[in-house]
Design an enzyme around this catalytic site. Structure first.
Site: not given
Ligand code: GLU
Length: 502
Positions: A258-262
């Protein structure tokens, strides 16, 4: 029968890594088998779909090098390829399902459905539609219509039925219809111009059938939709395609990517300066393995060896370091003019090149890129690496560089080099190499005491390309100027300190 596969994005946002990987696998499968790759736009979510997102997705596919034989923008025998332009067909088949008793009108309101859902949840039962409108008679229906309710069309899920899917990736998967409530296949008139619009699960079946899709290769998250789709194939007496559900992509912490991973969108990687070759190579290895040690593959190599047999059931892990490693490799090994072409816009944006790049600027940039590209992980990094050549003034970057200049021998080294450059005439790498060798011999200091001060004086940094690469790019005049300026600055500092080091 020739292979026909499709990529069917919903244009509700940019193309993400997962979607791009599905597109790539479909493309590779089509090319491997001499089949056709179709791009269809699934825009029945009227509120979230946009033409802008569609264009972004199509641009990202083109950027990756995934061309399509039929579809949006290309046309073909099944035109149109945008679902909102195919509504007539869904309505036609919805009518068939209604007439054959496989579907029925449902008048339940959102509030009624929510209450049913809550009641089921409170009892600890899986929420699903319990079929309240399944057996309405004509007068009951009429009454509900008179109340002004607009119906949706629901598919009547058979009772006591197990659906078996022979998935090419996941093997045999079974679903019990008891867990599937009657689901909506046509939504009520949502849009005053478009009228009633199909749901994904219905439109996808009509389209895959009419477009003669032989293999549906898509993300694992659609596996639970598959029994709903199979029921529609069966109801219409259509042969279903072969399914292959590709595993999820996880972030490095093994939770869903997800966006959390970049960055998750292809356009973000493009903006950062990742090469399409590296993205394709990287994505091919997300779930597929070539079965050997080799990991570097171009699109044309992949299309010769890709097979669904080697697509893994277990989730793929997104490893940014691997992507960086691949990207760096492609930057180093690709044709220099190609890499230069990719770097120029970044250098322009940084203000290092004019808007209308002339031949000389281009040639200098090409040289800078030639000597720095080994250090680049992505193209956008060229700006930081090229800065030393474009900065108007040498800026001492850190204490370490400052310390180098404090050496007692430094003014002598800079003077001697200045002398040599001034009298050298033409400068090229060989000439500079020889010059530095001679300088070392003449001055009698160790190489480090010579090269480091020269490097700092010319670039302000303690690392970068080789001196013999830097100097010809700077050219005689700028090299001499930079050396002069540094000599002056050292003298004036020494004078301030009252020292007479010359
Ligand atoms: N429109 C669907 C999506 O973007 C396509 C799913 C499918 O390939 O059937 O997820």
């Amino acid at each position: 029968m020739s292979v026909r596969v499709r990529f069917a994005p919903s244009p509700t946002g940019p193309l993400h890594i997962g979607g791009a990987r599905s597109a790539l696998f479909n493309w590779l499968f089509a090319r491997r088998h001499g089949g056709e790759f179709i791009v269809r736009v699934e825009d029945t979510d009227l509120e979230r779909s946009s033409r802008e997102a569609e264009n972004n997705i199509l641009d990202a596919l083109k950027w990756l090098g995934l061309d399509w034989d039929e579809g949006v923008g290309v046309g073909g025998k099944n035109s149109p390829y945008r679902q909102t332009e195919r509504l007539k067909m869904y309505r036609w088949y919805a009518g068939e399902l209604l007439a054959s008793g496989h579907a029925y009108h449902c008048y339940c309101t959102t509030a009624e459905l929510a209450t049913e859902r809550e009641t089921l949840l409170a009892k600890g039962t899986m929420p699903r539609y319990l079929g309240r409108c399944r057996n309405l008679n004509d007068s009951e229906r009429q009454q509900l219509e008179n109340e002004g309710r607009r119906p949706v069309l629901r598919f009547k899920v058979p009772e006591n039925k197990i659906i078996k899917i022979n998935d090419l990736v996941r093997g045999q998967v079974e679903f019990d219809c008891a867990g599937i409530g009657d689901y909506v296949i046509m939504k009520s008139d949502q849009d005053q111009h478009l009228g009633s619009v199909p749901t994904y699960n219905f439109a996808v079946v009509v389209d895959d059938y009419l477009m003669e899709i032989t293999h549906v290769i898509r993300a694992e998250e659609h596996l639970s939709n598959t029994p709903r789709q199979i029921l529609i194939y069966e109801a219409l007496a259509w042969k279903e395609p072969i399914f292959a559900h590709v595993s999820l992509i996880l972030g490095s912490d093994r939770s869903k990517m997800s966006k959390r991973h970049g960055a998750t969108a292809i356009e973000q990687y493009q903006a950062l300066g990742y090469l399409p070759e590296a993205m394709v190579n990287f994505m091919a290895l997300l779930g597929w393995s070539p079965g050997g040690e080799e990991e570097i593959f171009t699109l044309s190599e992949l299309q010769k060896i890709f097979s669904l047999d080697r697509v893994s059931k277990s989730p793929a892990v997104f490893d940014l370091e691997k992507l960086n490693w691949l990207n760096g490799g492609y930057i180093r090994q690709s044709d220099l003019d190609y890499i230069t072409g990719l770097c120029l816009p970044y250098l322009q944006k940084a203000g290092y090149l004019s808007a209308d790049i002339n031949a000389e600027e281009r040639q200098t940039a090409r040289e800078i890129i030639r000597v720095t590209r080994d250090s680049l992980v992505n193209i956008s990094e060229i700006v930081a690496h090229a800065a030393m050549f474009y900065e108007k003034q040498v800026i001492i970057k850190n204490d370490q560089a400052q310390a180098v200049l404090a050496g007692e021998q430094v003014p002598q080294v800079l003077q001697a080099m200045k002398q040599k450059i001034t009298t050298a005439g033409q400068l090229d790498e060989d000439i500079i190499k020889k010059m530095l060798k001679q300088l070392t011999k003449e001055l009698g200091f160790g190489g480090k005491k010579i090269f480091m001060p020269l490097r700092v004086a010319l670039t302000g940094r303690t690392s970068g390309p080789e001196l013999y690469q830097i100097i010809p790019i700077l050219g005689s005049e700028r090299t001499v100027n930079r050396l002069n300026n540094m000599i002056k600055s050292i003298y004036s500092k020494n004078r301030e300190r009252g020292s007479s080091l010359v």
